[in-house]
Design an enzyme around this catalytic site. Structure first.
Site, short mmCIF file in Angstrom:
data_model
loop_
_atom_site.label_atom_id
_atom_site.label_comp_id
_atom_site.label_asym_id
_atom_site.label_seq_id
_atom_site.Cartn_x
_atom_site.Cartn_y
_atom_site.Cartn_z
NE ARG A 32 29.84 71.25 7.69
CZ ARG A 32 29.84 69.93 7.72
NH1 ARG A 32 28.75 69.28 8.03
NH2 ARG A 32 30.95 69.25 7.48
NE ARG A 58 30.75 69.16 12.45
CZ ARG A 58 30.40 70.01 13.43
NH1 ARG A 58 31.29 70.76 14.03
NH2 ARG A 58 29.16 70.07 13.83
CG HIS A 111 30.30 65.24 14.92
ND1 HIS A 111 30.44 66.51 15.39
CD2 HIS A 111 29.27 65.26 14.05
CE1 HIS A 111 29.52 67.29 14.84
NE2 HIS A 111 28.80 66.55 14.02
CE LYS A 136 25.16 68.33 15.03
NZ LYS A 136 25.79 68.80 13.80
NE ARG A 174 20.25 61.58 10.48
CZ ARG A 174 21.26 62.46 10.58
NH1 ARG A 174 21.00 63.73 10.72
NH2 ARG A 174 22.51 62.05 10.55
CB SER A 233 4.75 51.43 5.13
OG SER A 233 4.49 50.20 4.51
CE LYS A 282 5.19 40.71 6.18
NZ LYS A 282 4.51 40.55 4.90
CG ASP A 318 0.68 40.68 4.33
OD1 ASP A 318 0.51 41.86 4.00
OD2 ASP A 318 1.77 40.21 4.71
CB ALA A 354 3.64 37.18 0.27
CE1 TYR A 437 4.90 46.22 -1.81
CE2 TYR A 437 5.47 48.44 -2.51
CZ TYR A 437 5.60 47.39 -1.61
OH TYR A 437 6.43 47.52 -0.53
CD GLN A 469 0.06 47.28 8.30
OE1 GLN A 469 0.50 48.27 7.75
NE2 GLN A 469 0.80 46.22 8.59
P1 NAP Z 1 9.94 35.92 1.19
O1 NAP Z 1 9.39 35.39 2.46
O2 NAP Z 1 11.37 36.29 1.11
O3 NAP Z 1 9.64 34.84 0.04
C1 NAP Z 1 10.03 35.04 -1.30
C2 NAP Z 1 9.73 33.80 -2.12
O4 NAP Z 1 10.09 34.08 -3.45
C3 NAP Z 1 10.54 32.57 -1.69
O5 NAP Z 1 9.79 31.43 -1.90
C4 NAP Z 1 11.72 32.65 -2.66
O6 NAP Z 1 12.30 31.40 -2.93
C5 NAP Z 1 11.04 33.13 -3.91
N1 NAP Z 1 11.98 33.73 -4.84
C6 NAP Z 1 12.85 34.74 -4.59
N2 NAP Z 1 13.53 35.03 -5.70
C7 NAP Z 1 13.11 34.19 -6.66
C8 NAP Z 1 13.46 34.00 -8.02
N3 NAP Z 1 14.38 34.75 -8.61
N4 NAP Z 1 12.82 33.03 -8.72
C9 NAP Z 1 11.89 32.28 -8.13
N5 NAP Z 1 11.51 32.40 -6.84
C10 NAP Z 1 12.12 33.35 -6.12
O7 NAP Z 1 9.14 37.22 0.74
P2 NAP Z 1 7.58 37.56 0.95
O8 NAP Z 1 7.37 38.36 2.18
O9 NAP Z 1 6.80 36.33 0.78
O10 NAP Z 1 7.34 38.55 -0.28
C11 NAP Z 1 7.30 38.05 -1.59
C12 NAP Z 1 6.74 39.10 -2.54
O11 NAP Z 1 5.45 39.49 -2.12
C13 NAP Z 1 7.57 40.37 -2.59
O12 NAP Z 1 7.76 40.74 -3.92
C14 NAP Z 1 6.73 41.42 -1.91
O13 NAP Z 1 6.89 42.69 -2.52
C15 NAP Z 1 5.34 40.89 -2.16
N6 NAP Z 1 4.43 41.35 -1.11
C16 NAP Z 1 3.49 42.27 -1.48
C17 NAP Z 1 2.61 42.75 -0.55
C18 NAP Z 1 1.59 43.74 -0.99
O14 NAP Z 1 0.93 44.34 -0.14
N7 NAP Z 1 1.40 43.95 -2.27
C19 NAP Z 1 2.65 42.31 0.77
C20 NAP Z 1 3.61 41.37 1.13
C21 NAP Z 1 4.50 40.89 0.17
P3 NAP Z 1 13.46 30.76 -2.02
O15 NAP Z 1 12.75 30.13 -0.88
O16 NAP Z 1 14.13 29.82 -2.93
O17 NAP Z 1 14.35 31.90 -1.61
#
Ligand code: NAP
Length: 496
Positions: A32, A58, A111, A136, A174, A233, A282, A318, A354, A437, A469
């Site tokens: 460049r 450019r 561009h 391009k 990309r 992932s 989800k 999950d 979750a 995690y 998965q």
């Molecule tokens: P989600 O649908 O956004 O739900 C998050 C939950 O946490 C909601 O109930 C939310 O409350 C609550 N929350 C957020 N911030 C908070 C705080 N500061 N204090 C208290 N509660 C709080 O998310 P999700 O998909 O369930 O994921 C939740 C966690 O699971 C994430 O940390 C993710 O990394 C983990 N996870 C891990 C795996 C794994 O393979 N290890 C897989 C899936 C998920 P409100 O309803 O009030 O917002």
């Protein structure tokens, strides 16, 4: 092939970076010239060059830094051609005034930093007519559909075409460029020195996506979510594909909520065979399936999609992954392989996706589940749908659980000093499972260990769900230890 852009202010640094990249396997670099401070010494940059180069200079309006006059710029480009560089990049409006000479190939470029224009084919035809060896087109990707449009353009074009959608929505264009027939794609020297939004580094392209191994037959997998930039992932699945020598690539697709329907329609045209699904899709995808696997029953959320014979099948890995991790922990906790979660009291913190999957699994296995969520209406709604108890967030210590499962993001990077459950309420008799995690060793887990609890980490669950998965995607068992290792390395200090 990957063309690595080098943008340095000093000749010395540009030459050193070029040599370094070639020693790392780069076959083509873009110099460049607009980044060079002061007068450009072309002969110095090109003498004994260790690889073919694309010469680009450019203007600001095309995203560059050229400080001189247009006349000087054209002169520099003509000189580069006279020096016999392998490629020269000429914007469409100047292509007519710089004639072909010698063996230098002409990259005719355009561009658009605002959009991927509707009349893409028309623009492409115009660029191709300007005596182009390569066309391009770098346009802003505003919707995931723009990726399909630009990749289809590459595929259907008679003139070799480098098509790129800029921005994080455009990152898949990309990675998939070569699969769709582009002669090369662009990457940066380092991930912190991107020259265009959404660009990946040479190392990311090689080490994560194995770009040079991708071809027309490569099957596409990926993860959809919004945001998606920090998903680990791709690192885990691509490493497993590589180890098993499977011709497949796993791509991060940022899909905003309002574009989900269109993306699912586009997926087969992108040669997508399977997807992981994360926040916020989800539950929405679970309503769009042709076939819902029984793993979705009672959860109503899918984190895995398979595309086959024009049908979309949804799964939830999950729940099985979390329950598998907990079952192993309870066996360890009681020192008995037949120990069970049935009749154990499990306090689930959080009421999101979750929490729903894990609470459902625990309930099904016979545990007494209590849900506690920050937003009590959400927690109550979930508890009602699963026919289990709920307790107000501020009263969560009134439950005396055998198992605690953190399904909130509390403690997740960068808020690593936070915990959803106070240390003083932890007892050695408890099993503490943190789904977070990143980091693996959350404050909750550190404190649980210090209280002699049995702990289960989110890494364990992540690897298990990724394994399930991968089995759905490929029908093969993935190398679980490798997946765990690359995940842990990725969670550690930044590498890319
Ligand atoms: P989600 O649908 O956004 O739900 C998050 C939950 O946490 C909601 O109930 C939310 O409350 C609550 N929350 C957020 N911030 C908070 C705080 N500061 N204090 C208290 N509660 C709080 O998310 P999700 O998909 O369930 O994921 C939740 C966690 O699971 C994430 O940390 C993710 O990394 C983990 N996870 C891990 C795996 C794994 O393979 N290890 C897989 C899936 C998920 P409100 O309803 O009030 O917002």
């Amino acid at each position: 092939m990957i063309c690595v852009s080098i943008a340095r202010g000093r000749h010395r640094h540009m030459i050193a970076e070029h040599r370094h990249l070639v020693s790392q396997g780069a076959k083509l670099v873009e110099l460049r010239l607009d980044y060079i401070n002061g007068e450009v010494n072309l002969k110095r940059l090109l003498a004994d060059r260790p690889s073919p180069v694309v010469i680009t200079c450019r203007r600001e309006r095309d995203g560059g830094k050229w400080p001189g006059t247009e006349e000087q710029r054209l002169m520099l480009l003509r000189s580069a051609i006279a020096e016999g560089v392998e490629y020269v990049d000429l914007e469409d409006d100047i292509a007519g005034s710089i004639p072909r000479y010698g063996k230098t190939k002409r990259v005719i470029s355009l561009h658009d930093f605002r959009r991927t224009p509707d009349n893409l084919e028309e623009i492409h035809a115009r660029l191709a007519s300007l005596d182009a060896d390569i066309v391009k087109l770098a346009t802003m990707g505003n919707t995931p559909h723009d990726n399909l449009r630009i990749l289809s353009l590459i595929k259907n074009s008679k003139v070799p075409t480098v098509g790129i959608c800029m921005g994080d929505v455009g990152t898949p264009s990309r990675i998939l460029a070569g699969k769709f027939g582009a002669p090369f794609t662009f990457a940066t020297f380092h991930h912190e020195r991107t020259l265009a939004p959404g660009q990946l580094s040479f190392t990311q392209m090689n080490d994560i996506y194995h770009y040079n191994r991708l071809n027309a037959e490569t099957k596409v997998y990926g993860v959809i979510g919004d945001p998606i930039g920090h998903s680990l992932s791709p690192i885990v699945h691509n490493a497993a594909f590589r180890r098993l020598d499977i011709n497949a690539v796993y791509v991060p697709f940022r899909v905003p909520r309002e574009h989900l329907d269109q993306f699912l329609l586009d997926a087969p045209k992108l040669d997508i065979h399977g997807l992981s699904v994360t926040i916020p899709h989800k539950e929405a995808v679970a309503k769009k399936l042709d076939v819902a696997d029984e793993s979705l029953t009672g959860i109503g959320a899918a984190n895995t999609l398979l595309f086959k014979d024009g049908k979309i099948t949804g799964y939830n890995t999950d729940c099985r992954a979390a329950l598998g991790s907990l079952e192993e922990a309870i066996a360890e906790h009681f020192g008995r392989a037949d120990a069970t979660l049935a009749h154990q009291t499990a306090l689930v913190l959080g009421a999101g996706g979750a929490a729903k999957a894990i609470a459902y699994g625990l309930k099904k296995i016979g545990a007494a589940v209590v849900i506690s969520g920050r937003t009590s209406e959400r927690a109550e709604q979930l508890a009602k749908s699963l026919e289990c108890k709920t307790v107000d967030w501020n009263s969560r210590y009134s439950v005396h659980p055998d198992v605690i499962v953190n399904c909130t993001p509390v403690g997740m990077h960068p808020n690593v000093d936070a915990t959803p459950y106070d240390k003083h309420h932890l007892r050695p008799s408890m099993i503490v499972f943190d789904t977070v995690y990143n980091p693996e060793n959350t404050l909750l887990l550190k404190e649980a260990r210090s209280q002699s609890c049995t702990v289960v980490s989110g890494v364990e669950m992540f690897v298990r769900q990724a394994r399930l998965q991968f089995q759905q995607f490929t029908g093969q068992d993935p190398p679980a230890e490798l997946m765990r290792d690359v995940l842990k390395r990725a969670i550690g200090p930044a590498k890319y």
